[in-house]
Motif scaffolding. Structure first.
Motif, short mmCIF file in Angstrom:
data_model
loop_
_atom_site.label_atom_id
_atom_site.label_comp_id
_atom_site.label_asym_id
_atom_site.label_seq_id
_atom_site.Cartn_x
_atom_site.Cartn_y
_atom_site.Cartn_z
N UNK A 50 0.84 -1.20 0.00
CA UNK A 50 0.00 0.00 0.00
C UNK A 50 0.88 1.26 0.00
N UNK A 51 1.95 1.25 0.82
CA UNK A 51 2.89 2.39 0.79
C UNK A 51 3.47 2.55 -0.62
N UNK A 52 3.85 1.40 -1.21
CA UNK A 52 4.52 1.45 -2.52
C UNK A 52 3.58 1.94 -3.61
N UNK A 53 2.29 1.71 -3.41
CA UNK A 53 1.31 2.13 -4.43
C UNK A 53 0.86 3.57 -4.21
N UNK A 54 1.19 4.15 -3.04
CA UNK A 54 0.68 5.48 -2.72
C UNK A 54 1.62 6.56 -3.24
N UNK A 55 1.04 7.57 -3.90
CA UNK A 55 1.85 8.69 -4.40
C UNK A 55 2.38 9.53 -3.24
N UNK A 56 1.76 9.40 -2.04
CA UNK A 56 2.18 10.20 -0.88
C UNK A 56 3.35 9.58 -0.13
N UNK A 57 3.66 8.33 -0.41
CA UNK A 57 4.67 7.63 0.38
C UNK A 57 5.85 7.23 -0.48
N UNK A 58 7.04 7.31 0.10
CA UNK A 58 8.23 6.77 -0.56
C UNK A 58 8.87 5.75 0.38
N UNK A 59 9.13 4.56 -0.13
CA UNK A 59 9.87 3.56 0.65
C UNK A 59 11.29 3.55 0.11
N UNK A 115 18.62 -1.78 5.26
CA UNK A 115 17.81 -0.86 6.04
C UNK A 115 16.77 -0.21 5.14
N UNK A 116 15.79 0.42 5.78
CA UNK A 116 14.76 1.07 4.97
C UNK A 116 14.22 2.27 5.71
N UNK A 117 13.54 3.12 4.95
CA UNK A 117 12.85 4.27 5.54
C UNK A 117 11.56 4.48 4.77
N UNK A 118 10.56 5.03 5.46
CA UNK A 118 9.32 5.43 4.78
C UNK A 118 9.13 6.92 5.02
N UNK A 119 8.95 7.64 3.93
CA UNK A 119 8.71 9.08 4.02
C UNK A 119 7.29 9.34 3.53
N UNK A 120 6.51 10.08 4.33
CA UNK A 120 5.13 10.38 3.95
C UNK A 120 5.01 11.88 3.70
N UNK A 121 4.59 12.21 2.49
CA UNK A 121 4.53 13.62 2.10
C UNK A 121 3.10 14.09 1.86
N UNK A 122 2.10 13.28 2.19
CA UNK A 122 0.70 13.66 1.95
C UNK A 122 0.15 14.52 3.08
N UNK A 123 -1.15 14.46 3.27
CA UNK A 123 -1.79 15.23 4.33
C UNK A 123 -1.22 14.81 5.68
N UNK A 124 -0.98 15.77 6.59
CA UNK A 124 -0.36 15.43 7.87
C UNK A 124 -1.25 14.50 8.71
N UNK A 125 -0.62 13.58 9.44
CA UNK A 125 -1.38 12.67 10.30
C UNK A 125 -1.73 13.38 11.60
N UNK A 126 -2.55 12.71 12.42
CA UNK A 126 -3.00 13.30 13.69
C UNK A 126 -1.82 13.57 14.63
N UNK A 127 -0.72 12.80 14.49
CA UNK A 127 0.44 12.96 15.37
C UNK A 127 1.36 14.10 14.95
N UNK A 128 1.13 14.67 13.77
CA UNK A 128 2.08 15.66 13.25
C UNK A 128 2.17 16.84 14.20
N UNK A 129 3.39 17.34 14.45
CA UNK A 129 3.55 18.46 15.38
C UNK A 129 2.96 19.74 14.78
N UNK A 130 2.49 20.62 15.66
CA UNK A 130 2.05 21.93 15.19
C UNK A 130 3.29 22.67 14.70
N UNK A 131 3.30 23.06 13.45
CA UNK A 131 4.52 23.65 12.87
C UNK A 131 4.09 24.41 11.63
N UNK A 132 4.68 25.57 11.43
CA UNK A 132 4.37 26.33 10.21
C UNK A 132 4.84 25.57 8.99
#
Ligand code: JB8
Length: 465
Positions: free
Chosen positions: A337-346, A358-375
């Motif tokens: 699902x991550x690999x198919x999503x345009x918002x995610x990079x594995x 090793x691996x990393x997942x980067x999510x660039x879509x809409x912020x999740x509920x945990x995202x810090x308040x940040x400009x």
């Protein structure tokens, strides 16, 4: 002092007709190399000039007879010294010329032909008096396996080298012999008019690929020559070419990077930008390259994720909770699902054999509920894990650097993550990588709430990676 000599034995002497042409042809007619082609069938003893027979143990095809080959090599070995006077009929009368034979046998199971080997052979042949070469071109399913060990026991044989052009199969050894001769003859003394190009190549012997080359017109079908090459700035040209060589090597032949040394800081920066882990002490680790995982690799990433996640949990985390978390969030399906999503990079860090470390997942879509308040626009480094055997080698650093590049390219101006508040090593690592703690969150693993720090790294232009 004898002329460098190579004999080729084949059932298709005409296949070697190109040896009359071009550089090799000129080297022959000007006496820089004594190259002779012989028909194996001259050494068959029956009326049909048979050189092959069916394989013992059965199977398809035919096998070349060792006795015919032995006679052919023997005859070649006893050809008289080149240039000596015979009876004028152009046929060798026999009598050894004092040089031992290097017998070269093309076979798909031989060792891959390299420039280093061609150079070694050219040096030996060029010295003139110790060795000469015989190339034994097989056909069909190859030569009876007893031939090579028998040749190795002969006192007139210096050594036998079975070689291959690469991992593909020819119909016979003739093309491999041509390739070997083309590589070797140009290195013989006096053959190349411009030895500078040989010297330049032998630098790249240290194993980086050639940089791309361009000529007129400067603009061709809307394609421009890289402007630096028209700048007249020789230093800038040299730096650009070096960077091209290194980047091409990373992209096309990463296994060559392991042999590189003597890299300067500029080289290491070039390699790092191409995704290679620079290591801590100026030598490449692995080398390791970071690439995007692609659809279909969900199971591979899931295996890596399950292993690394379990090891990153606090000691008292139960197997049941880990299993539940892995099943829910780190399954092959979850990663597909991550690999198919345009918002995610594995991102996968792999060694030269493309084995993941090793691996990393980067999510660039809409912020999740945990995202810090940040400009501004945030990206989430939602996972970043390295196998224990690759820890401490810069692999995680390379994954973070690749994540930063990806997040920036997607328009993010900060990258955030959650890290277990008791994982001091990870927190120290992210701090070194430019992240700072900005808040807290809870992170559920199975039935247990874990305490995470939320960390942020500023990606604004001008802020160091
Ligand atoms: C029979 O692919 B090759 C190669 C293939 C051959 C023979 C020799 C070399 C003899 N098939 O390098």
């Amino acid at each position: 002092m004898s002329v460098p000599r190579v004999d080729v034995v084949t059932i298709f002497p005409d296949y070697l007709a190109p040896l009359d042409l071009s550089l090799i042809g000129k080297a022959r007619t000007s006496g820089l190399v004594d190259l002779r082609v012989h028909d194996l069938r001259e050494h068959a003893h029956d009326r049909h000039r048979t050189v092959d027979d069916s394989p013992f143990g059965g199977g398809a095809g035919m096998v070349m007879r060792p006795d015919v080959w032995e006679r052919a090599i023997e005859a070649t070995a006893s050809h008289r010294r080149s240039g000596a006077e015979g009876d004028g009929d152009g046929v060798d009368e026999g009598g050894t010329d004092g040089r031992a034979l290097v017998v070269l046998v093309p076979t798909p199971s031989g060792r891959p032909l390299t420039q280093a080997f061609a150079q070694e052979l050219a040096d030996e042949l060029g010295a003139g008096d110790r060795v000469r070469a015989v190339v034994a071109c097989g056909r069909y399913e190859g030569i009876d396996a007893r031939l090579v060990p028998a040749l190795r026991e002969r006192s007139d044989v210096d050594r036998v080298v079975e070689f291959s052009l690469g991992d593909f199969v020819l119909n016979g050894g003739e093309v491999a012999a041509l390739a070997l001769l083309e590589a070797v003859v140009r290195l013989l003394p006096g053959v190349l008019g411009n030895p500078e190009s040989v010297v330049e190549e032998s630098f790249s012997h240290e194993a980086v690929l050639e940089y791309p080359v361009f000529t007129r017109p400067a603009r061709w079908e809307d394609r421009e020559v890289p402007p630096v090459l028209l700048s007249g700035d020789h230093g800038a040209v040299a730096r650009w070419r070096r960077a091209q060589s290194l980047t091409r090597t990373v992209q096309r032949r990463p296994e060559l990077l392991a042999r590189l040394d003597g890299l300067d800081a500029v080289d290491l920066a070039t390699l790092a930008a191409a995704g290679v882990v620079p290591g801590r002490h100026g030598r490449l680790i692995g080398p390791v390259t970071v690439r995007r995982a692609v659809a279909g690799e969900g199971a591979l990433v899931a295996d890596l994720a399950a292993t690394t996640f379990a090891l990153a949990c606090p000691d008292e985390t139960t197997m049941a909770d880990i299993r539940a978390h892995v099943a829910a969030h780190l399954s092959p399906r979850a990663f597909e699902a991550h690999l198919a999503s345009a918002d995610d990079a594995v991102l996968l860090a792999c060694d030269v054999g493309d084995v993941p470390l090793g691996y990393a997942v980067v999510r660039t879509g809409a912020p999740s509920a945990d995202a810090p308040a940040h400009d501004g626009t945030g990206a989430e480094l939602s996972k970043c894990y390295v196998l224990p055997r690759a820890q401490g080698s810069g692999v995680a650093r390379a994954l973070v650097a690749a994540a930063v590049r990806h997040a920036r390219a997607a328009g993010a101006d900060h990258l955030w993550l959650g890290v277990n508040a008791r994982n001091a090593a990870a927190i120290a690592f992210y701090t070194r990588a430019g992240f700072a703690v900005v808040g807290e969150r809870t992170y559920r693993v199975g039935e247990v709430d874990h305490h995470d720090h939320v960390m942020v790294k500023d990606l604004a232009p001008g802020v160091a990676d």
